[in-house]
Design an enzyme around this catalytic site. Sequence first.
Site, PDB file in Angstrom:
ATOM      1  N   LYS A 178      69.310  16.943 -10.153  1.00 25.17           N
ATOM      2  CA  LYS A 178      70.603  17.233  -9.515  1.00 25.17           C
ATOM      3  C   LYS A 178      70.388  17.469  -8.023  1.00 25.17           C
ATOM      4  O   LYS A 178      69.938  18.529  -7.610  1.00 25.17           O
ATOM      5  CB  LYS A 178      71.284  18.457 -10.122  1.00 25.17           C
ATOM      6  CG  LYS A 178      72.744  18.517  -9.643  1.00 25.17           C
ATOM      7  CD  LYS A 178      73.360  19.878  -9.708  1.00 25.17           C
ATOM      8  CE  LYS A 178      72.970  20.774  -8.581  1.00 25.17           C
ATOM      9  NZ  LYS A 178      73.403  20.326  -7.247  1.00 25.17           N
ATOM     10  N   GLU A 252      61.342  27.988  -6.753  1.00 26.86           N
ATOM     11  CA  GLU A 252      60.861  27.971  -5.356  1.00 26.86           C
ATOM     12  C   GLU A 252      62.027  28.429  -4.500  1.00 26.86           C
ATOM     13  O   GLU A 252      63.010  27.699  -4.357  1.00 26.86           O
ATOM     14  CB  GLU A 252      60.450  26.555  -4.944  1.00 26.86           C
ATOM     15  CG  GLU A 252      59.287  25.980  -5.718  1.00 26.86           C
ATOM     16  CD  GLU A 252      57.967  26.605  -5.368  1.00 26.86           C
ATOM     17  OE1 GLU A 252      57.920  27.495  -4.499  1.00 26.86           O
ATOM     18  OE2 GLU A 252      56.966  26.209  -5.979  1.00 26.86           O
ATOM     19  N   CYS A 288      61.802  26.237   4.328  1.00 34.79           N
ATOM     20  CA  CYS A 288      61.652  27.522   3.634  1.00 34.79           C
ATOM     21  C   CYS A 288      60.422  28.320   4.058  1.00 34.79           C
ATOM     22  O   CYS A 288      60.440  29.534   4.058  1.00 34.79           O
ATOM     23  CB  CYS A 288      61.600  27.266   2.141  1.00 34.79           C
ATOM     24  SG  CYS A 288      60.368  26.029   1.705  1.00 34.79           S
ATOM     25  N   GLU A 387      66.772  35.842   5.360  1.00 40.71           N
ATOM     26  CA  GLU A 387      66.483  34.461   5.730  1.00 40.71           C
ATOM     27  C   GLU A 387      67.683  33.875   6.472  1.00 40.71           C
ATOM     28  O   GLU A 387      68.804  33.917   5.974  1.00 40.71           O
ATOM     29  CB  GLU A 387      66.209  33.640   4.466  1.00 40.71           C
ATOM     30  CG  GLU A 387      65.847  32.206   4.781  1.00 40.71           C
ATOM     31  CD  GLU A 387      65.578  31.396   3.525  1.00 40.71           C
ATOM     32  OE1 GLU A 387      66.455  31.362   2.650  1.00 40.71           O
ATOM     33  OE2 GLU A 387      64.502  30.795   3.437  1.00 40.71           O
TER      34      GLU A 387
HETATM   35  P1  NAD Z   1      71.284  26.821  -2.843  1.00 41.54           P
HETATM   36  O1  NAD Z   1      70.574  27.776  -3.700  1.00 41.54           O
HETATM   37  O2  NAD Z   1      72.675  27.108  -2.453  1.00 41.54           O
HETATM   38  O3  NAD Z   1      71.339  25.390  -3.550  1.00 41.54           O
HETATM   39  C1  NAD Z   1      70.170  24.721  -3.994  1.00 41.54           C
HETATM   40  C2  NAD Z   1      70.533  23.793  -5.119  1.00 41.54           C
HETATM   41  O4  NAD Z   1      70.922  24.559  -6.247  1.00 41.54           O
HETATM   42  C3  NAD Z   1      71.716  22.880  -4.838  1.00 41.54           C
HETATM   43  O5  NAD Z   1      71.485  21.660  -5.512  1.00 41.54           O
HETATM   44  C4  NAD Z   1      72.879  23.635  -5.436  1.00 41.54           C
HETATM   45  O6  NAD Z   1      73.948  22.775  -5.792  1.00 41.54           O
HETATM   46  C5  NAD Z   1      72.232  24.248  -6.657  1.00 41.54           C
HETATM   47  N1  NAD Z   1      72.783  25.510  -7.128  1.00 41.54           N
HETATM   48  C6  NAD Z   1      73.299  26.517  -6.395  1.00 41.54           C
HETATM   49  N2  NAD Z   1      73.638  27.546  -7.189  1.00 41.54           N
HETATM   50  C7  NAD Z   1      73.300  27.190  -8.453  1.00 41.54           C
HETATM   51  C8  NAD Z   1      73.382  27.835  -9.722  1.00 41.54           C
HETATM   52  N3  NAD Z   1      73.881  29.061  -9.857  1.00 41.54           N
HETATM   53  N4  NAD Z   1      72.930  27.182 -10.806  1.00 41.54           N
HETATM   54  C9  NAD Z   1      72.396  25.942 -10.697  1.00 41.54           C
HETATM   55  N5  NAD Z   1      72.318  25.276  -9.531  1.00 41.54           N
HETATM   56  C10 NAD Z   1      72.756  25.900  -8.416  1.00 41.54           C
HETATM   57  O7  NAD Z   1      70.341  26.596  -1.586  1.00 41.54           O
HETATM   58  P2  NAD Z   1      70.559  25.624  -0.357  1.00 41.54           P
HETATM   59  O8  NAD Z   1      71.462  26.311   0.590  1.00 41.54           O
HETATM   60  O9  NAD Z   1      70.903  24.262  -0.806  1.00 41.54           O
HETATM   61  O10 NAD Z   1      69.076  25.532   0.217  1.00 41.54           O
HETATM   62  C11 NAD Z   1      68.572  26.455   1.100  1.00 41.54           C
HETATM   63  C12 NAD Z   1      67.700  27.469   0.379  1.00 41.54           C
HETATM   64  O11 NAD Z   1      66.643  26.836  -0.300  1.00 41.54           O
HETATM   65  C13 NAD Z   1      67.031  28.405   1.346  1.00 41.54           C
HETATM   66  O12 NAD Z   1      67.129  29.724   0.854  1.00 41.54           O
HETATM   67  C14 NAD Z   1      65.591  27.972   1.348  1.00 41.54           C
HETATM   68  O13 NAD Z   1      64.654  28.926   1.692  1.00 41.54           O
HETATM   69  C15 NAD Z   1      65.413  27.495  -0.033  1.00 41.54           C
HETATM   70  N6  NAD Z   1      64.293  26.554  -0.100  1.00 41.54           N
HETATM   71  C16 NAD Z   1      63.142  26.948  -0.732  1.00 41.54           C
HETATM   72  C17 NAD Z   1      62.058  26.098  -0.769  1.00 41.54           C
HETATM   73  C18 NAD Z   1      60.784  26.489  -1.448  1.00 41.54           C
HETATM   74  O14 NAD Z   1      59.995  25.630  -1.756  1.00 41.54           O
HETATM   75  N7  NAD Z   1      60.546  27.744  -1.719  1.00 41.54           N
HETATM   76  C19 NAD Z   1      62.142  24.850  -0.188  1.00 41.54           C
HETATM   77  C20 NAD Z   1      63.313  24.492   0.462  1.00 41.54           C
HETATM   78  C21 NAD Z   1      64.393  25.358   0.480  1.00 41.54           C
END
Ligand code: NAD
Length: 480
Positions: A178, A252, A288, A387
């Site tokens: 997804k 992650e 991240c 963050e």
């Molecule tokens: P997000 O959590 O809003 O969304 C990430 C993904 O999860 C999207 O595909 C979203 O549609 C989905 N999603 C959101 N809530 C969900 C739920 N309750 N159940 C299932 N799916 C859900 O994050 P974002 O704003 O897209 O990305 C930024 C975040 O990602 C930052 O906090 C960043 O640090 C983190 N990130 C972490 C890593 C790592 O490897 N640790 C890498 C890149 C980004």
Amino acid sequence: MTHHDTLFIGGEWIAPSSNQTITVVSASTEEVIGSVPEALEADVDAAVDAARRAFDDPNGWATWSPADRAAAMERFADALERRGPQVAQHVSAQNGMPIAISSAYEAAFPAVLLRYYAGVIKERTFEEEHPHMMGGTTVVRQEPLGVVGAIVPWNFPQSLAAFKYAPALAAGCTLVIKPSPETVLDSIELAEAIRESGIPEGVVNIVPGGREVGAYLVAHPRVDKISFTGSTAAGRMIGETCGRLLRPVTLELGGKSAAIILDDADLDLAKIGQDLFGATLLNNGQTCYLGTRVLAPRSRYDEVVDTFAALAGSLKIGNALDETTQIGPMASDRQRDRVEGYIAKGKAEGARVVVGGGRPSGQDKGWFVEPTIFADVDNNHTIAQEEIFGPVLSLIPYTDDADAIRIANDSDYGLGGSIWTQDRERALGVARRVQTGTIGVNHYLPDPSSPFGGVKASGLGRELSPHAISHYQQYKSIFA
Ligand code: NAD
């Protein structure tokens, strides 16, 4: 303009269950650049069923020899590489990643990972025999877990998807991926590469959609494992669901890592500028693992402030598709609002803006924020604890190495970080004491062959390295 009207499910482009669409807007120009169907629950059901059938097929992917799976993964890597330039264009247009960065990472890294994992499994059987301690023999098998739900964020959409599908495919799993709604156009290229590779129908399925559909996938009764990259808030919810269902999960999540400048660091930007940029500001700060808390020795504090001011002030801001751009826009207006909210909070809490703090001049369209350096930041300030996910660095003074380590560890997170010094042994001594999943010395670059992930609120489990394959497998012991 890329308007696509079908979903990649069961190895084919099929009609979606509804006529709802996701419209994608350029982060640099705010113009509509394409659309794809929005996957709803019925589409997720179809995708999980296709992945289930592909997994349960008695002659299917899970039963192929590792060598055969490796060959298909190498063809997949070739097909992705052929599509690299289009992938980079889509990613940069959508999320604002400078095209030089998307060409180096998004267009290239997935193929590197596929080839790496193909190499790891080529010689493996995932079944070994050893003497049973009480007499006789035991056969120990590593069997694929089954159908994986892979949920990916928008910041490195292709690389972070590959962090999941490369080891999962190597293990013999099938997947429903997804993507985030902000970055869906690049997934069309991913699907085409899968079709070209000869990987069997239904082994990889793609359902572009928002968080509701993500949550539906996480709780789906016919899914066996969830692998999630995204925010800590979403990760907690997903972890709760998986805990209730006793469903294996890898998380992650976010970070607030420390870039620790030791008092003997070489601060000559001509020498370290590129590495410092990569470790603190890469991808407009939307990465991240970045060291967004810069810990600076009091003895050289002003010099560190000047160095970061010079670095941030020198960066070329512009349209993400311009080859010379170093800082592009935020991925969405929501993301820019969030970053600007943190900048206002930093000022209100008494930190000093040295460079930036506003919107760059000359950019009347696009979700741009100036690279911003805050000095005189206390580690308890909101901008040092939460963050931001934008080009905003907090410079925090410390007294000695022990104090730097204490401040680095005074965080809910523990994902990345870096140490800047001319003394490698001293750096390793500090690195061993920082609570984090990964850390670099005088640079930061994830290594495909080494574990990547976070401690504390930065996640559970690790990706990359040979170990990641076992996160998509379970052991079976046969006392034979
Ligand atoms: P997000 O959590 O809003 O969304 C990430 C993904 O999860 C999207 O595909 C979203 O549609 C989905 N999603 C959101 N809530 C969900 C739920 N309750 N159940 C299932 N799916 C859900 O994050 P974002 O704003 O897209 O990305 C930024 C975040 O990602 C930052 O906090 C960043 O640090 C983190 N990130 C972490 C890593 C790592 O490897 N640790 C890498 C890149 C980004």
